[in-house]
Design a protein around this motif. Structure first.
Motif, PDB file in Angstrom:
ATOM      1  N   UNK A  44      40.122  37.621  30.643  1.00 55.61           N
ATOM      2  CA  UNK A  44      40.796  36.501  30.422  1.00 55.61           C
ATOM      3  C   UNK A  44      39.630  35.374  29.900  1.00 55.61           C
ATOM      4  N   UNK A  45      38.520  35.511  30.263  1.00 53.36           N
ATOM      5  CA  UNK A  45      37.608  34.383  29.863  1.00 53.36           C
ATOM      6  C   UNK A  45      37.310  34.452  28.484  1.00 53.36           C
ATOM      7  N   UNK A  46      37.054  35.906  28.209  1.00 53.19           N
ATOM      8  CA  UNK A  46      36.698  36.167  26.803  1.00 53.19           C
ATOM      9  C   UNK A  46      37.700  35.935  25.701  1.00 53.19           C
ATOM     10  N   UNK A  47      39.044  36.239  26.078  1.00 51.28           N
ATOM     11  CA  UNK A  47      40.340  35.900  25.260  1.00 51.28           C
ATOM     12  C   UNK A  47      40.635  34.479  25.248  1.00 51.28           C
ATOM     13  N   UNK A  48      40.202  33.766  26.166  1.00 51.12           N
ATOM     14  CA  UNK A  48      40.313  32.210  25.924  1.00 51.12           C
ATOM     15  C   UNK A  48      39.226  31.676  25.055  1.00 51.12           C
ATOM     16  N   UNK A  49      38.024  32.154  25.074  1.00 48.77           N
ATOM     17  CA  UNK A  49      36.996  31.715  24.310  1.00 48.77           C
ATOM     18  C   UNK A  49      37.151  32.229  22.903  1.00 48.77           C
ATOM     19  N   UNK A  50      37.753  33.262  22.559  1.00 46.20           N
ATOM     20  CA  UNK A  50      38.128  33.763  21.409  1.00 46.20           C
ATOM     21  C   UNK A  50      39.235  33.096  20.719  1.00 46.20           C
ATOM     22  N   UNK A  51      40.165  32.510  21.506  1.00 38.65           N
ATOM     23  CA  UNK A  51      41.359  31.846  20.976  1.00 38.65           C
ATOM     24  C   UNK A  51      40.692  30.533  20.692  1.00 38.65           C
ATOM     25  N   UNK A  52      39.734  29.838  21.638  1.00 32.91           N
ATOM     26  CA  UNK A  52      39.258  28.433  21.478  1.00 32.91           C
ATOM     27  C   UNK A  52      38.634  28.432  19.997  1.00 32.91           C
ATOM     28  N   UNK A  53      37.788  29.629  19.881  1.00 34.58           N
ATOM     29  CA  UNK A  53      37.048  29.747  18.711  1.00 34.58           C
ATOM     30  C   UNK A  53      37.568  29.777  17.252  1.00 34.58           C
ATOM     31  N   UNK A  54      38.664  30.850  17.298  1.00 32.02           N
ATOM     32  CA  UNK A  54      39.846  30.836  16.381  1.00 32.02           C
ATOM     33  C   UNK A  54      40.433  29.425  15.935  1.00 32.02           C
ATOM     34  N   UNK A  55      40.733  28.614  16.740  1.00 30.51           N
ATOM     35  CA  UNK A  55      41.454  27.421  16.390  1.00 30.51           C
ATOM     36  C   UNK A  55      40.355  26.317  16.083  1.00 30.51           C
ATOM     37  N   UNK A  56      39.200  26.325  16.416  1.00 28.26           N
ATOM     38  CA  UNK A  56      38.168  25.607  16.033  1.00 28.26           C
ATOM     39  C   UNK A  56      37.961  25.912  14.417  1.00 28.26           C
ATOM     40  N   UNK A  57      37.808  27.123  14.244  1.00 29.16           N
ATOM     41  CA  UNK A  57      37.533  27.705  13.042  1.00 29.16           C
ATOM     42  C   UNK A  57      38.710  27.137  11.830  1.00 29.16           C
ATOM     43  N   UNK A  58      39.751  27.153  12.275  1.00 24.22           N
ATOM     44  CA  UNK A  58      40.965  26.964  11.648  1.00 24.22           C
ATOM     45  C   UNK A  58      41.075  25.463  11.364  1.00 24.22           C
ATOM     46  N   UNK A  59      40.809  24.627  12.296  1.00 20.48           N
ATOM     47  CA  UNK A  59      40.867  22.951  12.257  1.00 20.48           C
ATOM     48  C   UNK A  59      39.684  22.909  11.333  1.00 20.48           C
ATOM     49  N   UNK A  60      38.612  23.467  11.166  1.00 21.73           N
ATOM     50  CA  UNK A  60      37.657  23.016  10.304  1.00 21.73           C
ATOM     51  C   UNK A  60      37.562  23.707   8.776  1.00 21.73           C
ATOM     52  N   UNK A  61      38.643  24.357   8.612  1.00 18.96           N
ATOM     53  CA  UNK A  61      38.860  24.998   7.220  1.00 18.96           C
ATOM     54  C   UNK A  61      39.047  23.582   6.287  1.00 18.96           C
ATOM     55  N   UNK A  62      38.351  23.879   5.177  1.00 21.82           N
ATOM     56  CA  UNK A  62      38.642  23.051   4.049  1.00 21.82           C
ATOM     57  C   UNK A  62      39.885  22.898   3.587  1.00 21.82           C
ATOM     58  N   UNK A  63      40.503  21.660   3.639  1.00 17.77           N
ATOM     59  CA  UNK A  63      41.879  21.582   3.182  1.00 17.77           C
ATOM     60  C   UNK A  63      41.938  20.910   1.745  1.00 17.77           C
ATOM     61  N   UNK A  64      40.974  20.361   1.058  1.00 14.98           N
ATOM     62  CA  UNK A  64      41.011  19.995  -0.475  1.00 14.98           C
ATOM     63  C   UNK A  64      40.344  21.023  -1.104  1.00 14.98           C
ATOM     64  N   UNK A  65      40.916  21.159  -2.412  1.00  7.15           N
ATOM     65  CA  UNK A  65      40.241  22.171  -3.418  1.00  7.15           C
ATOM     66  C   UNK A  65      39.230  21.154  -4.218  1.00  7.15           C
ATOM     67  N   UNK A  66      38.274  21.551  -4.752  1.00  2.00           N
ATOM     68  CA  UNK A  66      37.508  20.896  -5.712  1.00  2.00           C
ATOM     69  C   UNK A  66      37.629  21.801  -6.936  1.00  2.00           C
ATOM     70  N   UNK A  67      37.992  21.094  -8.046  1.00  4.26           N
ATOM     71  CA  UNK A  67      38.251  21.721  -9.201  1.00  4.26           C
ATOM     72  C   UNK A  67      36.765  21.955  -9.799  1.00  4.26           C
ATOM     73  N   UNK A  68      36.731  22.964 -10.652  1.00  3.72           N
ATOM     74  CA  UNK A  68      35.457  23.680 -11.389  1.00  3.72           C
ATOM     75  C   UNK A  68      34.878  22.499 -12.071  1.00  3.72           C
ATOM     76  N   UNK A  69      33.502  22.582 -12.068  1.00  2.12           N
ATOM     77  CA  UNK A  69      32.940  21.375 -13.082  1.00  2.12           C
ATOM     78  C   UNK A  69      33.037  21.650 -14.222  1.00  2.12           C
ATOM     79  N   UNK A  70      33.028  20.588 -15.252  1.00  2.00           N
ATOM     80  CA  UNK A  70      33.063  20.512 -16.704  1.00  2.00           C
ATOM     81  C   UNK A  70      31.678  20.766 -17.104  1.00  2.00           C
TER      82      UNK A  70
END
Length: 68
Positions: free
Chosen positions: A8-34
């Motif tokens: 149960x603790x390992x599953x809880x930890x895995x879920x927490x880390x998954x949500x943390x990674x999803x929350x930290x995912x970049x939301x804006x895309x940067x256009x390529x340099x000209x």
């Protein structure tokens, strides 16, 4: 500690880390340099009128406006 509690603790930890990674995912895309714009900016910043962009010079203020 029982095997069930560890699981149960390992599953809880895995879920927490998954949500943390999803929350930290970049939301804006940067256009390529000209490359042409980059080269033009470099040419502008290296012109003699930029005065080497020394501290307190007008060239530093000019460079600031170009970069902004």
């Amino acid at each position: 500690m029982s095997l069930h509690k560890v699981s149960v603790r390992l599953i809880t930890l895995a879920l927490f880390l998954s949500f943390a990674l999803l929350a930290a995912a970049p939301t804006a895309t940067i256009p390529p340099a000209d490359p042409e714009r980059y080269l033009n900016d470099i040419k502008t910043l290296t012109q003699p009128k930029m005065e080497g962009r020394g501290e307190g010079t007008k060239g530093l203020a000019r460079a600031e406006h170009v970069i902004a």
